[in-house]
Motif scaffolding. Structure first.
Motif, PDB file in Angstrom:
ATOM      1  N   SER A 193      28.328  16.715  26.743  1.00 15.06           N
ATOM      2  CA  SER A 193      27.477  17.904  26.582  1.00 15.06           C
ATOM      3  C   SER A 193      27.223  18.663  27.867  1.00 15.06           C
ATOM      4  O   SER A 193      26.486  19.640  27.863  1.00 15.06           O
ATOM      5  CB  SER A 193      26.107  17.477  26.023  1.00 15.06           C
ATOM      6  OG  SER A 193      26.265  16.724  24.850  1.00 15.06           O
ATOM      7  N   GLN A 194      27.809  18.223  28.948  1.00 14.02           N
ATOM      8  CA  GLN A 194      27.378  18.783  30.228  1.00 14.02           C
ATOM      9  C   GLN A 194      27.966  20.166  30.486  1.00 14.02           C
ATOM     10  O   GLN A 194      29.031  20.524  30.000  1.00 14.02           O
ATOM     11  CB  GLN A 194      27.788  17.831  31.362  1.00 14.02           C
ATOM     12  CG  GLN A 194      27.084  16.490  31.274  1.00 14.02           C
ATOM     13  CD  GLN A 194      27.643  15.489  32.258  1.00 14.02           C
ATOM     14  OE1 GLN A 194      27.268  15.481  33.419  1.00 14.02           O
ATOM     15  NE2 GLN A 194      28.553  14.653  31.796  1.00 14.02           N
ATOM     16  N   MET A 195      27.191  20.922  31.279  1.00 14.40           N
ATOM     17  CA  MET A 195      27.683  22.183  31.818  1.00 14.40           C
ATOM     18  C   MET A 195      28.206  21.847  33.216  1.00 14.40           C
ATOM     19  O   MET A 195      27.493  21.236  34.013  1.00 14.40           O
ATOM     20  CB  MET A 195      26.544  23.207  31.913  1.00 14.40           C
ATOM     21  CG  MET A 195      25.878  23.547  30.581  1.00 14.40           C
ATOM     22  SD  MET A 195      26.965  24.412  29.401  1.00 14.40           S
ATOM     23  CE  MET A 195      27.091  26.026  30.136  1.00 14.40           C
ATOM     24  N   VAL A 196      29.437  22.229  33.510  1.00 16.89           N
ATOM     25  CA  VAL A 196      30.026  21.789  34.782  1.00 16.89           C
ATOM     26  C   VAL A 196      30.249  22.947  35.765  1.00 16.89           C
ATOM     27  O   VAL A 196      30.806  22.752  36.829  1.00 16.89           O
ATOM     28  CB  VAL A 196      31.369  21.058  34.541  1.00 16.89           C
ATOM     29  CG1 VAL A 196      31.150  19.833  33.675  1.00 16.89           C
ATOM     30  CG2 VAL A 196      32.383  21.994  33.901  1.00 16.89           C
ATOM     31  N   ALA A 216      22.597  24.900  32.354  1.00 21.77           N
ATOM     32  CA  ALA A 216      23.009  23.959  33.400  1.00 21.77           C
ATOM     33  C   ALA A 216      21.787  23.392  34.111  1.00 21.77           C
ATOM     34  O   ALA A 216      20.680  23.901  33.981  1.00 21.77           O
ATOM     35  CB  ALA A 216      23.913  24.661  34.405  1.00 21.77           C
ATOM     36  N   TRP A 217      22.019  22.370  34.912  1.00 23.62           N
ATOM     37  CA  TRP A 217      20.939  21.816  35.718  1.00 23.62           C
ATOM     38  C   TRP A 217      20.544  22.814  36.791  1.00 23.62           C
ATOM     39  O   TRP A 217      21.351  23.644  37.217  1.00 23.62           O
ATOM     40  CB  TRP A 217      21.404  20.492  36.354  1.00 23.62           C
ATOM     41  CG  TRP A 217      21.548  19.403  35.340  1.00 23.62           C
ATOM     42  CD1 TRP A 217      20.630  19.034  34.412  1.00 23.62           C
ATOM     43  CD2 TRP A 217      22.691  18.553  35.139  1.00 23.62           C
ATOM     44  NE1 TRP A 217      21.118  17.995  33.649  1.00 23.62           N
ATOM     45  CE2 TRP A 217      22.377  17.674  34.076  1.00 23.62           C
ATOM     46  CE3 TRP A 217      23.936  18.436  35.755  1.00 23.62           C
ATOM     47  CZ2 TRP A 217      23.263  16.706  33.609  1.00 23.62           C
ATOM     48  CZ3 TRP A 217      24.814  17.464  35.305  1.00 23.62           C
ATOM     49  CH2 TRP A 217      24.476  16.607  34.235  1.00 23.62           C
ATOM     50  N   PRO A 218      19.305  22.726  37.252  1.00 23.00           N
ATOM     51  CA  PRO A 218      18.819  23.774  38.149  1.00 23.00           C
ATOM     52  C   PRO A 218      19.373  23.721  39.564  1.00 23.00           C
ATOM     53  O   PRO A 218      19.575  24.760  40.187  1.00 23.00           O
ATOM     54  CB  PRO A 218      17.297  23.539  38.171  1.00 23.00           C
ATOM     55  CG  PRO A 218      17.094  22.133  37.747  1.00 23.00           C
ATOM     56  CD  PRO A 218      18.247  21.801  36.833  1.00 23.00           C
ATOM     57  N   GLY A 247      22.705  25.819  41.578  1.00 21.84           N
ATOM     58  CA  GLY A 247      23.666  26.266  40.575  1.00 21.84           C
ATOM     59  C   GLY A 247      23.832  27.769  40.531  1.00 21.84           C
ATOM     60  O   GLY A 247      23.432  28.487  41.449  1.00 21.84           O
ATOM     61  N   VAL A 248      24.445  28.237  39.434  1.00 20.03           N
ATOM     62  CA  VAL A 248      24.720  29.665  39.280  1.00 20.03           C
ATOM     63  C   VAL A 248      23.419  30.467  39.299  1.00 20.03           C
ATOM     64  O   VAL A 248      23.332  31.518  39.932  1.00 20.03           O
ATOM     65  CB  VAL A 248      25.505  29.910  37.971  1.00 20.03           C
ATOM     66  CG1 VAL A 248      25.635  31.405  37.710  1.00 20.03           C
ATOM     67  CG2 VAL A 248      26.881  29.265  38.051  1.00 20.03           C
ATOM     68  N   SER A 249      22.381  29.953  38.630  1.00 18.57           N
ATOM     69  CA  SER A 249      21.113  30.696  38.607  1.00 18.57           C
ATOM     70  C   SER A 249      20.528  30.795  40.010  1.00 18.57           C
ATOM     71  O   SER A 249      19.980  31.827  40.399  1.00 18.57           O
ATOM     72  CB  SER A 249      20.118  30.043  37.651  1.00 18.57           C
ATOM     73  OG  SER A 249      19.829  28.715  38.046  1.00 18.57           O
ATOM     74  N   ALA A 250      20.652  29.709  40.771  1.00 16.24           N
ATOM     75  CA  ALA A 250      20.155  29.737  42.154  1.00 16.24           C
ATOM     76  C   ALA A 250      20.929  30.754  42.976  1.00 16.24           C
ATOM     77  O   ALA A 250      20.352  31.489  43.791  1.00 16.24           O
ATOM     78  CB  ALA A 250      20.272  28.351  42.781  1.00 16.24           C
ATOM     79  N   GLU A 251      22.243  30.822  42.730  1.00 17.55           N
ATOM     80  CA  GLU A 251      23.084  31.766  43.471  1.00 17.55           C
ATOM     81  C   GLU A 251      22.703  33.214  43.145  1.00 17.55           C
ATOM     82  O   GLU A 251      22.597  34.060  44.032  1.00 17.55           O
ATOM     83  CB  GLU A 251      24.558  31.509  43.145  1.00 17.55           C
ATOM     84  CG  GLU A 251      25.528  32.418  43.868  1.00 17.55           C
ATOM     85  CD  GLU A 251      25.468  32.275  45.385  1.00 17.55           C
ATOM     86  OE1 GLU A 251      25.086  31.192  45.865  1.00 17.55           O
ATOM     87  OE2 GLU A 251      25.770  33.264  46.070  1.00 17.55           O
ATOM     88  N   ALA A 256      18.280  23.764  32.303  1.00 16.34           N
ATOM     89  CA  ALA A 256      18.088  22.463  31.675  1.00 16.34           C
ATOM     90  C   ALA A 256      17.239  21.608  32.608  1.00 16.34           C
ATOM     91  O   ALA A 256      17.154  21.858  33.799  1.00 16.34           O
ATOM     92  CB  ALA A 256      19.433  21.799  31.436  1.00 16.34           C
ATOM     93  N   LYS A 257      16.597  20.591  32.016  1.00 20.08           N
ATOM     94  CA  LYS A 257      15.819  19.679  32.847  1.00 20.08           C
ATOM     95  C   LYS A 257      16.772  18.889  33.755  1.00 20.08           C
ATOM     96  O   LYS A 257      17.936  18.666  33.416  1.00 20.08           O
ATOM     97  CB  LYS A 257      15.022  18.713  31.974  1.00 20.08           C
ATOM     98  CG  LYS A 257      14.027  19.393  31.044  1.00 20.08           C
ATOM     99  CD  LYS A 257      12.822  19.934  31.788  1.00 20.08           C
ATOM    100  CE  LYS A 257      11.785  20.492  30.842  1.00 20.08           C
ATOM    101  NZ  LYS A 257      12.238  21.713  30.155  1.00 20.08           N
TER     102      LYS A 257
END
Lengths: 387, 329
Positions: free
Chosen positions: B133-136, B266-268, B271-275, B297-298
């Motif tokens: 189930s992971q986002m990679v 995805a995990w925080p 990641g992409v959101s941080a970028e 995601a948590k």
């Protein structure tokens, strides 16, 4: 109806928490706006917290004895007032649910909003908009923020600008107006107080006729203030950090009213002038001011000001001393008035005016100001004493 | 090819059609992966029927992700256009050396493009659990040289996969398993956007909701709820391409919204959101009227239990609440 929180306000610069001492009403009580709800104790004092709006007191979250932090919820109020000054989540332009429906937990954004200066957190977008419009934080006083804890949103400023566009017409303020506005705003950042006294003017008005230069009341005021400060200059100080800087030279400014502004040219070492010389100098400065030809004072803006608002027919006023001036001597308009003459046991008609001394209360106290103004009154009533 | 353009097809069918097109139009294209040949036709049937039509160009691989990627890197350097299928993106970690050190770094190391496409079935479905189930994308957007794309719609799945195959750089193609069967649309009127372009899926003035892959649909449904219940008009931006990022589309949006919420599955951490937030904060700070925020995601392994799964992944209600906080800030 809305449920609004009663928050512990910031009770002082360094006060971060307080203890609930006594609740002055109970849950279920109907309370009026501004009615004291409870007393809290800080390290320094006991302070009553008023109701931000009329309503019914609901749950008390912090009973007597509880310690609480600034902005923590003390209790909840059921109110139907729409315009609540309490810094809660109100005033959103959108039909948002009341805080009862959202959890009043601390979010990082909320703490950002509260942990800030006079206007709340100024967002980068707001700052960019201010820069674009050439505005300063001072201009934000026109606004009431609609964000959390009254934070001013960029939209609030945009709406104000739109309102101005449709209801007002812009004109450039001009350098002089901007300089005066800046000076007055900076001056207002300190506690100012005013003392006043009446002056009998007959002796002075007779005295001036003996001098070929016919010195004006402003000249006498400059001269008396200079002499009084020379005798006791304790008020002529600047407060900077933990140091008081004593003026070493009696440089005084004279407020000159011109079209759309005011000039404060400085005369250096006023105590060195005779009345006649001072009259010539003042006349020259007034002429230069009206022609807008005054030389720059440079960094020397003087230590105190004289304002002859009486020349505008005003009998009493409290003009602001410019920043850096610890006091301003104001002269009211001369009027004829009855005066009880004990020797003849009769009323006599004399000419008199009120003078005011507005001073920086951080530097001087009422007593200092009173002694100074009494000395000025004495000199004005005995112009022969002036050198 | 006889692709039914007017009939609604699923996201998975779009991926199969795109591969069919590529096999048909470009002889350099071949597909390599575990059980991609018929009769299975891939773990999710994304290559069903293709080995029958192109028997020499749809090839079963050993159960070794490292070997699959390594072979594709070699073939790509040799002028081929391999499409490799990982059964689950979770297993692509085993191929990280080949993807990061060889495919990604290849252009700098030997001055030659490495035009492979790695198909990575990502994301969770209830009960998928920690290894399926992971986002990679957070791992594969880090090394230089890898392009990362994450289609959210049927049309994007189709067009972006074909564009990825035409691309001279190695492309990581994240296909979300929750979209495979549930997204259904016809290709006839669907526009084809450039591969690297973010797309505004819904226009609004109050806040920019930025997401990609399956989370776009959560953002859209949150936007509808914000409009219906709170009169807040959210602008929904589908990033589509995660590396490089189309920041100009974001800045255009922030020009009128001043508020940014990035939502990912995805995990925080890093990641992409941080970028996205880092770039906005440094390049478009002046546009922000509220702190940029993100929902991820948590920071725990993907849970099995449906209740835990619901708590793990940001949902519509979470997005609505975060958007409200930002608009009211």
């Amino acid at each position: 109806m809305q449920k609004i929180p009663i928050l512990l306000p910031r009770l002082g610069e360094a006060v971060a928490e307080a203890t609930v001492q006594t609740w002055l009403c109970q849950s279920g009580d109907t309370v009026a706006k501004d009615q004291d709800l409870l007393e809290v104790e800080t390290e320094k004092s006991i302070i009553a917290i008023p109701a931000p709006a009329a309503g019914v007191l609901l749950d008390i979250d912090k009973p007597a004895g509880s310690r609480c932090q600034v902005n923590e919820v003390l209790a909840w109020l059921h109110s139907n007032e729409s315009d609540v000054v309490q810094p809660v989540d109100s005033g959103s332009p959108h039909a948002a649910p009341t805080p009862t429906e959202t959890s009043p937990t601390h979010t990082p954004t909320a703490s950002l909003a509260s942990n800030s200066g006079r206007h709340g957190f100024l967002s980068p977008r707001l700052r960019a908009l201010m820069q674009e419009q050439g505005l300063t934080e001072l201009d934000l006083h026109l606004l009431r923020g609609s964000g959390q804890h009254g934070r001013i949103k960029a939209d609030d400023l945009t709406q104000l600008l739109e309102h101005l566009q449709s209801h007002y017409e812009p004109h450039p303020a001009g350098m002089l107006r901007q300089a005066v506005a800046d000076s007055m705003s900076r001056s207002w950042n300190r506690p100012l107080a005013t003392v006043s006294s009446a002056v009998k003017m007959d002796a002075l008005l007779a005295h001036r006729k003996t001098l070929p230069e016919r010195p004006s009341a402003s000249v006498y005021a400059l001269s008396t203030l200079a002499q009084a400060l020379k005798e006791d200059g304790r008020i002529a100080k600047l407060l900077l950090g933990d140091q008081l800087w004593q003026a070493q030279q009696i440089d005084l400014a004279l407020a000159i009213d011109v079209d759309n502004g005011i000039y404060n040219p400085v005369i250096q070492s006023v105590d060195a002038y005779s009345l006649g010389e001072l009259a010539v100098e003042v006349k020259r400065l007034i002429a230069q001011a009206h022609e807008r030809q005054l030389p720059s004072n440079g960094h020397n803006t003087g230590i105190a000001t004289v304002s002859n608002y009486g020349s505008l027919g005003i009998t009493w006023a409290t003009p602001l001393p410019p920043p850096g001036h610890s006091c301003l001597l104001g002269l009211g308009a001369v009027r004829r008035q009855p005066d009880w003459h004990p020797a003849t046991q009769s009323w006599q008609c004399i000419r008199a005016c009120e003078i005011t001394l507005t001073f920086d209360h951080r530097i001087a106290d009422g007593g200092t100001a009173a002694r100074l103004i009494h000395r000025i009154v004495h000199l004005l009533e005995h112009p022969d004493l002036l050198s | 090819m006889n692709i039914p353009m007017s009939e609604p097809i699923t996201y998975l069918e779009a991926i199969r059609h795109a591969q069919t097109d590529c096999l048909h139009t470009d002889e350099r294209v071949f597909i390599y992966g575990e059980d991609v040949e018929d009769p299975l036709g891939g773990a999710f049937k994304a290559t069903k029927g293709l080995s029958t039509r192109y028997p020499e160009r749809v090839l079963n691989a050993p159960i070794s992700e490292d070997a699959i990627a390594g072979m594709a890197v070699g073939a790509a350097l040799d002028g081929m256009r391999p499409i490799i299928e990982f059964q689950f993106a979770d297993f692509a970690i085993l191929a990280f050396n080949q993807l990061a050190n060889h495919a990604g770094a290849g252009a700098w190391r030997h001055g030659q493009p490495c035009p492979l496409v790695a198909r990575l079935p990502v994301g969770g479905t209830p009960g998928g659990g920690p290894f399926h189930s992971q986002m990679v994308e957070n791992w594969l957007t880090t090394p230089p040289g890898l392009i990362s794309v994450a289609p959210a719609t049927v049309s994007d799945a189709y067009h972006m996969l074909k564009q990825a195959v035409r691309c001279d750089d190695p492309v990581m193609f994240y296909e979300h398993k929750a979209l495979y069967f549930h997204q259904r649309a016809s290709l006839s009127n669907a526009p084809e956007y450039p591969l690297g372009r973010a797309v505004v899926r819904r226009q609004g003035q109050d806040i920019s909701l930025v997401s990609y892959s399956a989370m776009v649909w959560d953002a859209l449904s949150a936007a509808e709820q914000l409009a219906r219940d709170y009169q807040i008009e959210a602008e929904v931006i589908d990033l589509r391409c995660l590396k490089p990022l189309d920041m100009n589309t974001l800045y255009d949006s922030l020009e009128h919204t001043g508020r940014l919420l990035v939502c990912t599955e995805a995990w925080p951490y890093a990641g992409v959101s941080a970028e996205v937030i880092a770039q906005v904060s440094s390049q478009a700070f002046h546009l922000l009227d509220a702190p940029p925020r993100r929902l991820n995601a948590k920071d725990v392994p993907v849970p099995f239990h449906p209740h835990l799964w619901n708590a793990y992944r940001p949902n519509t209600a979470d997005i609505v609440q975060a958007a409200l906080d930002l608009v009211r800030f």
